[in-house]
Each structure stands twice: as structure tokens, then as C-alpha cells.
Design a protein around this motif. Structure first.
Motif, PDB file in Angstrom:
ATOM      1  N   GLY A 116       3.734  16.298   0.061  1.00 30.62           N
ATOM      2  CA  GLY A 116       2.745  15.865   1.041  1.00 30.62           C
ATOM      3  C   GLY A 116       3.022  14.537   1.717  1.00 30.62           C
ATOM      4  N   VAL A 117       4.167  13.918   1.416  1.00 31.19           N
ATOM      5  CA  VAL A 117       4.470  12.626   2.047  1.00 31.19           C
ATOM      6  C   VAL A 117       5.078  12.864   3.438  1.00 31.19           C
ATOM      7  CG1 VAL A 117       5.819  10.504   1.859  1.00 31.19           C
ATOM      8  CG2 VAL A 117       4.938  11.604  -0.204  1.00 31.19           C
ATOM      9  N   PRO A 118       4.487  12.259   4.472  1.00 33.08           N
ATOM     10  CA  PRO A 118       5.126  12.354   5.791  1.00 33.08           C
ATOM     11  C   PRO A 118       6.362  11.463   5.822  1.00 33.08           C
ATOM     12  CG  PRO A 118       3.098  11.065   5.930  1.00 33.08           C
ATOM     13  CD  PRO A 118       3.226  11.513   4.510  1.00 33.08           C
TER      14      PRO A 118
ATOM     15  N   ARG B 213      -5.676   7.452  -0.278  1.00 35.39           N
ATOM     16  CA  ARG B 213      -5.242   6.071  -0.394  1.00 35.39           C
ATOM     17  C   ARG B 213      -6.471   5.219  -0.696  1.00 35.39           C
ATOM     18  NH1 ARG B 213      -0.631   4.894   1.339  1.00 35.39           N
ATOM     19  NH2 ARG B 213      -0.563   6.639   2.761  1.00 35.39           N
TER      20      ARG B 213
ATOM     21  N   PRO C 286       9.510   0.504 -13.119  1.00 32.44           N
ATOM     22  CA  PRO C 286       9.977   0.908 -11.798  1.00 32.44           C
ATOM     23  C   PRO C 286       8.885   1.287 -10.788  1.00 32.44           C
ATOM     24  CG  PRO C 286      10.214   2.708 -13.328  1.00 32.44           C
ATOM     25  CD  PRO C 286       9.622   1.574 -14.099  1.00 32.44           C
ATOM     26  N   ASP C 287       7.617   1.197 -11.167  1.00 36.30           N
ATOM     27  CA  ASP C 287       6.558   1.662 -10.268  1.00 36.30           C
ATOM     28  C   ASP C 287       6.479   0.776  -9.014  1.00 36.30           C
ATOM     29  OD1 ASP C 287       4.238   2.387  -8.974  1.00 36.30           O
ATOM     30  OD2 ASP C 287       3.093   2.644 -10.822  1.00 36.30           O
ATOM     31  N   TYR C 288       6.773   1.384  -7.850  1.00 32.58           N
ATOM     32  CA  TYR C 288       6.832   0.592  -6.622  1.00 32.58           C
ATOM     33  C   TYR C 288       5.491   0.008  -6.209  1.00 32.58           C
ATOM     34  CZ  TYR C 288      11.709   1.384  -5.659  1.00 32.58           C
ATOM     35  OH  TYR C 288      13.074   1.361  -5.740  1.00 32.58           O
ATOM     36  N   ARG C 289       4.386   0.601  -6.691  1.00 27.60           N
ATOM     37  CA  ARG C 289       3.087   0.028  -6.373  1.00 27.60           C
ATOM     38  C   ARG C 289       2.993  -1.392  -6.921  1.00 27.60           C
ATOM     39  NH1 ARG C 289      -0.488   4.711  -8.835  1.00 27.60           N
ATOM     40  NH2 ARG C 289       1.196   4.458 -10.348  1.00 27.60           N
ATOM     41  N   ARG C 290       3.736  -1.648  -7.992  1.00 31.10           N
ATOM     42  CA  ARG C 290       3.743  -2.998  -8.555  1.00 31.10           C
ATOM     43  C   ARG C 290       5.000  -3.759  -8.156  1.00 31.10           C
ATOM     44  NH1 ARG C 290       2.575  -1.307 -14.503  1.00 31.10           N
ATOM     45  NH2 ARG C 290       2.271   0.753 -13.614  1.00 31.10           N
TER      46      ARG C 290
ATOM     47  N   GLN D  87      11.495   8.534  -4.437  1.00 30.84           N
ATOM     48  CA  GLN D  87      12.569   8.473  -5.436  1.00 30.84           C
ATOM     49  C   GLN D  87      12.962   9.859  -5.924  1.00 30.84           C
ATOM     50  OE1 GLN D  87      13.858   5.446  -5.461  1.00 30.84           O
ATOM     51  NE2 GLN D  87      12.118   5.197  -4.108  1.00 30.84           N
TER      52      GLN D  87
ATOM     53  N   TYR E  90      -0.498  13.678  -5.531  1.00 30.23           N
ATOM     54  CA  TYR E  90      -0.468  12.899  -4.288  1.00 30.23           C
ATOM     55  C   TYR E  90      -1.281  13.545  -3.162  1.00 30.23           C
ATOM     56  CZ  TYR E  90       1.319  10.653  -0.091  1.00 30.23           C
ATOM     57  OH  TYR E  90       1.414  10.002   1.113  1.00 30.23           O
ATOM     58  N   ALA E  91      -1.034  14.831  -2.944  1.00 22.54           N
ATOM     59  CA  ALA E  91      -1.666  15.483  -1.796  1.00 22.54           C
ATOM     60  C   ALA E  91      -3.167  15.677  -2.004  1.00 22.54           C
ATOM     61  CB  ALA E  91      -1.008  16.829  -1.523  1.00 22.54           C
TER      62      ALA E  91
ATOM     63  N   ASP F 289      13.611   7.156 -11.002  1.00 22.57           N
ATOM     64  CA  ASP F 289      13.399   5.980 -11.832  1.00 22.57           C
ATOM     65  C   ASP F 289      12.862   6.390 -13.193  1.00 22.57           C
ATOM     66  OD1 ASP F 289      14.202   3.955 -10.081  1.00 22.57           O
ATOM     67  OD2 ASP F 289      12.331   4.157  -8.966  1.00 22.57           O
TER      68      ASP F 289
ATOM     69  N   LEU G  33       1.194  18.492   6.327  1.00 24.35           N
ATOM     70  CA  LEU G  33       2.042  18.315   5.143  1.00 24.35           C
ATOM     71  C   LEU G  33       1.203  18.312   3.872  1.00 24.35           C
ATOM     72  CD1 LEU G  33       4.648  15.666   6.319  1.00 24.35           C
ATOM     73  CD2 LEU G  33       5.015  18.087   5.861  1.00 24.35           C
ATOM     74  N   ALA G  34       0.057  17.650   3.929  1.00 26.16           N
ATOM     75  CA  ALA G  34      -0.789  17.582   2.734  1.00 26.16           C
ATOM     76  C   ALA G  34      -1.322  18.974   2.386  1.00 26.16           C
ATOM     77  CB  ALA G  34      -1.928  16.604   2.955  1.00 26.16           C
TER      78      ALA G  34
ATOM     79  N   ASN H 240       7.306   5.596  -4.432  1.00 23.87           N
ATOM     80  CA  ASN H 240       7.500   6.257  -5.730  1.00 23.87           C
ATOM     81  C   ASN H 240       7.950   7.697  -5.542  1.00 23.87           C
ATOM     82  OD1 ASN H 240       6.935   4.186  -7.480  1.00 23.87           O
ATOM     83  ND2 ASN H 240       4.752   4.653  -7.618  1.00 23.87           N
ATOM     84  N   LEU H 241       7.269   8.408  -4.667  1.00 23.36           N
ATOM     85  CA  LEU H 241       7.590   9.822  -4.474  1.00 23.36           C
ATOM     86  C   LEU H 241       8.943  10.008  -3.792  1.00 23.36           C
ATOM     87  CD1 LEU H 241       4.639  10.196  -5.343  1.00 23.36           C
ATOM     88  CD2 LEU H 241       4.501  12.059  -3.709  1.00 23.36           C
TER      89      LEU H 241
ATOM     90  N   VAL I 158       0.831  -1.204   0.000  1.00 25.10           N
ATOM     91  CA  VAL I 158       0.000   0.000   0.000  1.00 25.10           C
ATOM     92  C   VAL I 158       0.869   1.259   0.000  1.00 25.10           C
ATOM     93  CG1 VAL I 158      -1.505   1.349   1.486  1.00 25.10           C
ATOM     94  CG2 VAL I 158      -2.055  -1.021   0.985  1.00 25.10           C
ATOM     95  N   LEU I 159       2.062   1.151   0.598  1.00 24.27           N
ATOM     96  CA  LEU I 159       2.932   2.330   0.672  1.00 24.27           C
ATOM     97  C   LEU I 159       3.774   2.504  -0.596  1.00 24.27           C
ATOM     98  CD1 LEU I 159       3.945   2.134   4.424  1.00 24.27           C
ATOM     99  CD2 LEU I 159       2.512   3.851   3.333  1.00 24.27           C
TER     100      LEU I 159
ATOM    101  N   ARG J 278       2.995   4.024  -3.270  1.00 24.18           N
ATOM    102  CA  ARG J 278       2.902   5.404  -3.771  1.00 24.18           C
ATOM    103  C   ARG J 278       3.952   6.286  -3.118  1.00 24.18           C
ATOM    104  NH1 ARG J 278      -2.417   8.482  -3.682  1.00 24.18           N
ATOM    105  NH2 ARG J 278      -2.041   8.426  -1.442  1.00 24.18           N
ATOM    106  N   GLU J 279       4.052   6.115  -1.799  1.00 25.07           N
ATOM    107  CA  GLU J 279       5.033   6.919  -1.068  1.00 25.07           C
ATOM    108  C   GLU J 279       6.447   6.569  -1.524  1.00 25.07           C
ATOM    109  OE1 GLU J 279       2.281   5.783   0.134  1.00 25.07           O
ATOM    110  OE2 GLU J 279       1.340   7.474   1.162  1.00 25.07           O
TER     111      GLU J 279
ATOM    112  N   ALA K  80       1.318  20.915   0.805  1.00 21.95           N
ATOM    113  CA  ALA K  80       1.556  20.506  -0.584  1.00 21.95           C
ATOM    114  C   ALA K  80       0.471  21.046  -1.507  1.00 21.95           C
ATOM    115  CB  ALA K  80       1.623  18.983  -0.677  1.00 21.95           C
TER     116      ALA K  80
ATOM    117  N   TYR L   7       2.308  12.030 -10.005  1.00 21.81           N
ATOM    118  CA  TYR L   7       2.858  12.170  -8.651  1.00 21.81           C
ATOM    119  C   TYR L   7       2.423  13.489  -8.014  1.00 21.81           C
ATOM    120  CZ  TYR L   7       6.182   8.342  -9.532  1.00 21.81           C
ATOM    121  OH  TYR L   7       6.760   7.143  -9.800  1.00 21.81           O
TER     122      TYR L   7
END
Lengths: 366, 448
Positions: A259-261, B113, A304-308, A249, B108-109, B95, B77-78, A246-247, A240-241, A243-244, B81, B105
Motif C-alpha cells: 500500500g505504499v505509494p 498516519r 533499525p526502525d526508521y520511525r526512530r 526495506q 500498513y494499508a 533490517d 494502492l491501499a 521501514n516498508l 513522519v515518513l 513508516r514508509e 493492499a 508492517y
């Protein structure tokens, strides 16, 4: 349009065709692997018998007819049933689950540290967990009676390298090599503790040494249940993480600005990786390179998509470790080699390949 | 006049320190909706620190930065953003994800999920991809793009964040001219049409002047100027802040200022004073500039006489730190200036007359030489007097009189030889490699 924003356009470019073909090939190989693996083991059991026993289910133990004919005595059949149901099948499942954990962990660590060479083994997580588990032996607790204590202590041992790499991997702009060298140093440190514990080893137990080398010989349904639970829960959160990851990177600051903690996500990822690795190490010993190789195979196929990458690295890791386990039992029969040997045969050269390819390619700035 | 739109970003008295080192000191700044503010200043002046403080990546030790009235640290944070999007100067290579995913990307904010991707998210991303010329190439990997296209894609990602404030740190670094203009045009247009606030650190002041509504100049962490480009950019500011000498012009079509920074300023390795001669040069209109350089390089103590302020010669003298008698431009020499010039003439061992144009305003200088420099060694850098006299004969006469008492030399190299041979000055034999050698420097030592 589907939910996945993949490149599923009308006329797919050749790369995606190649990727699809590779994915199908890999899937077929995986199915074949799972089908054939019950046949592998130090005791020769006719293939038909193995499948017949499996078809009868776990309860059906005994009669000669189950084992396919008059040539087999009831006692013989009982032993074979025992081997198939209580040794081979649990070992297979353990290999699949432990490999999945290592694959998931490797993909996650590579993402968190933006380092294609990261792996629970190379970063010292595995040896920390092994040291933690070995503490139990000092207190006269044998492997078989340790139960859940074994992964718990392994987790405590794994926490030390986990926290060290969490800090070392994040502070400043360190080179990727710094992280790996930190792992090397940690591994060396824990290995020496481990050696001390094992030499002290009041049980005088060969089983402990064998556990350390890695293998599925101690598999049981109970352990399978524990590892399976861990794989599902850890794997779900890690996936599930994606997406985070990916960002991340794009760099931690950029990820945070989007917006990622970052702090919290990274800590959770490293802790879950530690939990997973500790469980795998507790039940299968120290096994290298599964976590390194699997994500790279997956990236080749799905990008490279980490979700996959994360969930699929779990699948590939499971298959890889099962294959390694089959190899460990087949290379010098009737000896069963430590499973870390075949994984290293494949993984160590692959590591070198990655290392030198990395050096050769210039890192573009984006 | 419509009332000014509300401030999108307000920085109040912001001080940022890294350990004890101050990166920003009491900087206050306001940017309104739709405004394009360029942050300018030399490397290390605090542009990036300001941007990082606005993002909450560094916490100011003093002061606050607020977005739409809410201090940044109070935003999640969101929420941050969604309010602020940042394009840093550099990012890890990352990547080789698809263009489509990369721009996604930015959402995101805005997304949740377990909710794969909203219609709005997709629409925004697709609109941006179309606007930025990536339509039809959505599945191409970002690493397959050229450097310029990648930078444009980064901007697209930042815009996908759909925030009212954009913070761009050197968005045109490493781009060729075409892409620089393309990128800033886009940013400019977005600020205009969508009312977004842009704060962009820009090194290129010409680009800043062209695209920004305002230029805020930082120097060693302090704000030293803030206003419309035409009001902010001045030769004095450029000299004080960047340590460069620049010609400031005005583009006739746009009416915008642009500047041409001149040759790097020279730093002179202090020559051995005891070896040089005291040489006074009389010049003007740039005639003395090469001579001044040559003399200083050779280790002579040089002064310059009776030139106008802003004259090329007086500016050269300023750069080289040569004492000069200067008069205001376009007026005849005043008594004060002449007195100063005579003083310098008297102190000199040798006097060099550069091939300057003689007019009614400065012919008196020649008189002064004839009167004061009696017994001094005189050098006339000249190939003749033809065409130099704009006084109707007086100048020619004075020049002839001077020529009679002077050593005539062809150019500055000739002059140095003549000076050396006449005095037996050690400078003639000296092949001491470093002495008096002029070394180009990037910029002047900045005033502390």
C-alpha cells in the motif's frame, strides 16, 4: 501499554539495557557538548565571563560588571559580548541545525536506497548544491549579500544530482556500489564546474574559498532562523515518513503491494533531502560524512526502525557537527580549520569500515 | 449442492509482454473464495508474471484482472493492499527489526498516519504471532530466525494484511520438507477456515496435488491445463510441459495422485553413422534397456523389436529415438507388428536377442528371427535358458535353435566387444572420446 511498540517488556533482555545505557551516555555527552561549546573559539574568554554574558541575555552588552570584575574594561567586555552573542552562539546553532539536516538526510537516503553507505556528500548532493550556490558568485553576488538566494541556488544545483540518483538508485536491481559510484562521478563533475566558477570568481573573494571548505564562520541569527525553519519542516516530514521507509526495506515492489505509494514517497524523500542539504551547504559549505555516520550511531542504540532512526539521526548529526566545529577551532589555535576536516577524520575511516564489514557479512535473504 | 461462492479473483484474457517478449498470452483464470489454486509450470512459464499482473505491478497489454469484480488498476494502492497480499519469492535481506514490528508492517494499508496503531491492528498481529508460534519472542530480531522460521514469519506478515486474496510465489522454495509441509498446511487451513483465496506458484507438483483444490498449468505463458489435481496431472502433460518422464501413482490413503519423475532423459550426441552397424534388438520387459543404451552410445544404428507399449524397453527406445515395433500390452503379437519386426530384422546387419521372458504372446518373435535373420550375425545375450520359458517347451526349443546359430555374450559390454571384433568395426579401435557419448540432460527439448 504505551504508544510505542518497543521492547519495553517486564524483564528487558541485556541488549535493551545496553542500548538504554548507551542512549543515556550519548544524551549526557550531548548536554555537556552544548554547555561547553560556548567556551570554544579562537579568542580566549574566561569561562565565567562567557556564562555570565549568556545569562544576561542578548540585550545585556557592555558593563564591566557583566564580564565579572574590574580587570576587564568595558570595551573588552563589549567585544566579548559581541563574540559570544553574535559569533559563537549563532555558530553553535548553525552547526546543530546543519548537522541535524545532514543526519536526517543521511538516514533518509540510506533508507530510500537501502544502502548503508548513502550520504548527501557521497551521493554528490552536496557538491551539486555547492555548484549551484557558486553560480551566484559568477554574477558578482557576494556571500554576505546573497541572503535567501544562496540556499535557493544551492537547491537548484542540488536538484541535478537529486534527480539523477532518484532515477539511478531506483531502476532495476543495481548493486549498492553503483549508486555510490554514480555519486562519485557526479561529485567530480560538479567539482570541476565549481572550480571553474571559483577561478573565474570576479569578486576575487577569499571568503568564497573559505565558504567552500566548510565552517560556521558566516553564521548569523538570520541564517540560523532560516536553517532552523528548514530543519523543523524537513525533519518533521522525513520523520513522519519513517513508516514508509521501514516498508521500503522489503523492496519497492513489496512496499507497493502493501500500500505504499512508492514512486511518490521516494520522490518526496529525495526532494526534501535535497532541500535540506542545499540549505546546509549554502550556509556551512560542503561537509562530508555527518550524514553517513549519524544514522549508524543511532541504529546501534535504537535498532533499525526508521520511525526512530530518522529523527534521532538528526539529533546525533547536530551534536556530531557541533563537536566537529569545536574541534576545528581547537586543533590548531588560533587557526580555525574547515569543519569538513574533523568530520572526515572520523567519517572516512568509518566509511571504509562499513564498506569492508558489508563485504564480509553475507546478505541473508528475507 | 450449495451454490459456488463468488469469484474472488477473475483474470480475463490476460496478456503481458515485457518489451516485445510475451510472458503471458490470453490467460483466463478464476479463483473463488476459499479456494487454493496452485500455479504450476516450468521456470519462465509465466507464474510470477501472472502474480505481478494481479498485483498491478505490471500492466497487462490485453485483458483485465479483477478482484471481487473491480479491475485492479481501478483500486487505489491501499485498497489493493487490503484486497491482495503478496509473498514474493525473494526479498531484500531487510533490517533486523523485531518480529512484532515486522508482522505489524502488514497492517500498513489498514492504519492511518498519526494514529499510532489501532486496537484491531494490534489484536490481529498478536493473534497471528500466537498462531505462528512467535508468542513470547516478539522482540527477537527477524535476522536471528532460521530460514524456515523466517519464511513462516513472512507468511505471517502477509496474513496480517488481512486480505481476501493471497498471492504466494514459491512459498516453499529453500525450505526443508518439514517446513514445506508446515507452511502449506497453514496456508491450506487458512483458505479453508477463513475463506481466503490462495493462488500459489508451486514447483513441487506433489505438494500442489496434496494441498491445492485446483492446479493451473502454464507453459510458455499460456494456460494448458486447469482442474483438480487428479484430472490435471497426467504423464502426457508432464512430458509435454516439463519434458520429464514420470510415474504417476495414487496415494492409497488420501486418494491423491503423486508422481515420481524418472531419470533425466538422455540426449545422444549424434554418432558418426558410417561407423556403426545396423543392429536389431529383440527384447521385452526391460531386458533390452541396458543393451540399447550401450549400442546407441557406441554409435550403432539400433532398432527394437516386438515389445509392448509402455514396456520399459519400448519407453527406453522412445527416449533414445530408436525405431520400434510395438504391440499393445497384454495381447499376443499381431500380424502387423510381426511384419514390422521382420522388416527391421531384414534391414539389420546384426541381431541381438536380449534375455527376455518367453511366453505364448511373444514366442513367435523367435520363429521370425530363425526364419528372417538367415545369414545375419546373431548374438544371444544370455547365461542360459533356465527359467525363461513360459510356453511349456516351445520357447526352450527355439532358444536352443537360436543358441546354435548365435554368438553367446554375457552382457552389453561383452556384446560390444563381440560386435567390434567380428566386423573389425572401427568402433573397436575408436577411442574418440565424444563420439556417441551419452550426456544426461535436464529435460527433453520441448516441442515448439
Amino acid at each position: 501499554m504505551g504508544g510505542v511498540p518497543a521492547g519495553a517488556a517486564a524483564s528487558p533482555p541485556p541488549r535493551s539495557v545496553r542500548r538504554r545505557r548507551a542512549a543515556l551516555l550519548l544524551l549526557a555527552a550531548g548536554v555537556l557538548l552544548v554547555v561547553l561549546s560556548p567556551l570554544v573559539g579562537p579568542v580566549a574568554i574566561p569561562a565565567g565571563t562567557v556564562y555570565a554574558l549568556l545569562a544576561h541575555g542578548p540585550g545585556a552588552v557592555g558593563s564591566a560588571s557583566t564580564c565579572g570584575g574590574a580587570a576587564v574594561s568595558a570595551g573588552q567586555c563589549r567585544i566579548w559580548a559581541e563574540i559570544v552573542w553574535q559569533t559563537r552562539l549563532p555558530a553553535m546553532i548553525l552547526a546543530l541545525c546543519a548537522g541535524a539536516i545532514l543526519g536526517l538526510s543521511g538516514a533518509t537516503l540510506q533508507g530510500v536506497f537501502r544502502n548503508p553507505l548513502a550520504d548527501p556528500y557521497l551521493l554528490g548532493l552536496s557538491s551539486g548544491a555547492a555548484m549551484g550556490a557558486a553560480i551566484l558568485f559568477v554574477f558578482n553576488v557576494g556571500i554576505s549579500e546573497a541572503g535567501v538566494l544562496l540556499p535557493a541556488f544551492a537547491f537548484l544545483g542540488g536538484l541535478i544530482p537529486g534527480l539523477v540518483i532518484f532515477v539511478a538508485g531506483r531502476t532495476g536491481r543495481r548493486s549498492p556500489e553503483t549508486l555510490l559510484l554514480t555519486g562519485v562521478a557526479l561529485s567530480a563533475l560538479f567539482s570541476s564546474f565549481l572550480a571553474t566558477f571559483l577561478i573565474y570568481n570576479p569578486l576575487g573573494d577569499l571568503q568564497v574559498s573559505f565558504w567552500l571548505l566548510g565552517g560556521m564562520s558566516d553564521a548569523s541569527w538570520l541564517r540560523d532562523a532560516i536553517v532552523f525553519g528548514v530543519v523543523l519542516s524537513v525533519g518533521a516530514v522525513l520523520s513522519v515518513l519513517g513508516r514508509e521507509l521501514n516498508l521500503l526495506q522489503l523492496g519497492e515492489d513489496v512496499a507497493q503491494s502493501m500500500g505504499v505509494p512508492v514512486q511518490r514517497v521516494t520522490l518526496v524523500l529525495v526532494l526534501l533531502t535535497t532541500v535540506g542539504t542545499a540549505t546546509a551547504v549554502a550556509f556551512t559549505g560542503v561537509i562530508g560524512f555527518v550524514g553517513l555516520v549519524s544514522p549508524h550511531i543511532v541504529r546501534r542504540i535504537v535498532g533499525p526502525d526508521y520511525r526512530r532512526v530518522v529523527p534521532l539521526a538528526g539529533l546525533v548529526g547536530g551534536g556530531f557537527l557541533l563537536l566537529a566545529w569545536d574541534a576545528a577551532q581547537s586543533i590548531l589555535p588560533p587557526l580555525v580549520l574547515p569543519v569538513g576536516i574533523p568530520t572526515s577524520f572520523v567519517g572516512a575511516p568509518f566509511f571504509l569500515y562499513l564498506l569492508y564489514r558489508r563485504r564480509a557479512t553475507s546478505m541473508g535473504a528475507l | 449442492m450449495t451454490p459456488a461462492p463468488p469469484a474472488a479473483l477473475t483474470a480475463t484474457n490476460v496478456t503481458v509482454r515485457y518489451r516485445a517478449v510475451p510472458a503471458l498470452t490470453h490467460v483466463s483464470l478464476e479463483a473463488r473464495a476459499g479456494e487454493f489454486v496452485a500455479l504450476a509450470g516450468p521456470n519462465g512459464s509465466g507464474k510470477t508474471s501472472f502474480i505481478r499482473a494481479a498485483l498491478g505491478l505490471v500492466v497487462p497489454t490485453e485483458g483485465t484482472i479483477a478482484i471481487g469484480g473491480v479491475p485492479v488498476p481501478e483500486l487505489s494502492l491501499a485498497a489493493r493492499a487490503r484486497a491482495l497480499a503478496w509473498m514474493p519469492q525473494e526479498e531484500p535481506a531487510g533490517d533486523n527489526v523485531s518480529i512484532r514490528d515486522y508482522v505489524g508492517y502488514g497492517r500498513y494499508a489498514h492504519s492511518q498516519r498519526f494514529v499510532p496503531e489501532g486496537v484491531r491492528d494490534r489484536e490481529i498481529a498478536e493473534q497471528i504471532l500466537r498462531d505462528f508460534g512467535f508468542a513470547g519472542r516478539e522482540s527477537v530480531g527477524v535476522q536471528e530466525l532460521s530460514g524456515g522460521e523466517r519464511q513462516r514469519l513472512r507468511l505471517a506478515r502477509v496474513l496480517a494484511q488481512d486480505s481476501p486474496v493471497l498471492l504466494l510465489d514459491e512459498p516453499t522454495a529453500h525450505l526443508d520438507m518439514g517446513y514445506q509441509l508446515d507452511l502449506l498446511e497453514r496456508v491450506h487451513g487458512i483458505a479453508r477456515s477463513q475463506g481466503r483465496t490462495v493462488i500459489a506458484a508451486l514447483h513441487d507438483l506433489n505438494l500442489a496435488a496434496r494441498f491445492a483444490d485446483r492446479i493451473v498449468v502454464l507453459q510458455r505463458g499460456r494456460k494448458v491445463a486447469d482442474g483438480a489435481p487428479a484430472a490435471v496431472l497426467s504423464p502426457a502433460l508432464l512430458r509435454d510441459v516439463w519434458g520429464v518422464v514420470a510415474d504417476l501413482r495414487r496415494d492409497e490413503r488420501s486418494g491423491l495422485p503423486y508422481l515420481i519423475p524418472r531419470l533425466p532423459v538422455l540426449e545422444v550426441v549424434p554418432p558418426d553413422r558410417s561407423r556403426g552397424l545396423r543392429v536389431h534388438v529383440v527384447g521385452g520387459g526391460g531386458s533390452a534397456a541396458p543393451i540399447l543404451h550401450a549400442l546407441v552410445a557406441e554409435g550403432h544404428r539400433v532398432s527394437l523389436g516386438a515389445v509392448a507399449l509402455f514396456d520399459t524397453d519400448s519407453e527406453t527406445a522412445g527416449e533414445l529415438g530408436i525405431p520400434t515395433a510395438t504391440e499393445l500390452p497384454f495381447v499376443p503379437l499381431g500380424d502387423e507388428v510381426r511384419a514390422r519386426n521382420r522388416e527391421l530384422l531384414q534391414e539389420a546387419d546384426a541381431v541381438v536377442v536380449a534375455p527376455f521372458q518367453v511366453g505364448p504372446g511373444n514366442v513367435a518373435v523367435l520363429d521370425d528371427i530363425l526364419q528372417v535373420a538367415v545369414g545375419k550375425r546373431l548374438y544371444l545375450v544370455d547365461t542360459g535358458v533356465a527359467g525363461r520359458d513360459h510356453t511349456g517347451g516351445v520357447g526352450t526349443e527355439r532358444l536352443r535353435a537360436l543358441a546354435a546359430r548365435s554368438v553367446r555374450v554375457l552382457d552389453s559390454a561383452d556384446l560390444l566387444r563381440a560386435l567390434a571384433s567380428a566386423s573389425g568395426s572401427p568402433a573397436a579401435q575408436s577411442d574418440d572420446a565424444d563420439r556417441g557419448r551419452v550426456r544426461p540432460l535436464e529435460r527433453l527439448e520441448k516441442p515448439r
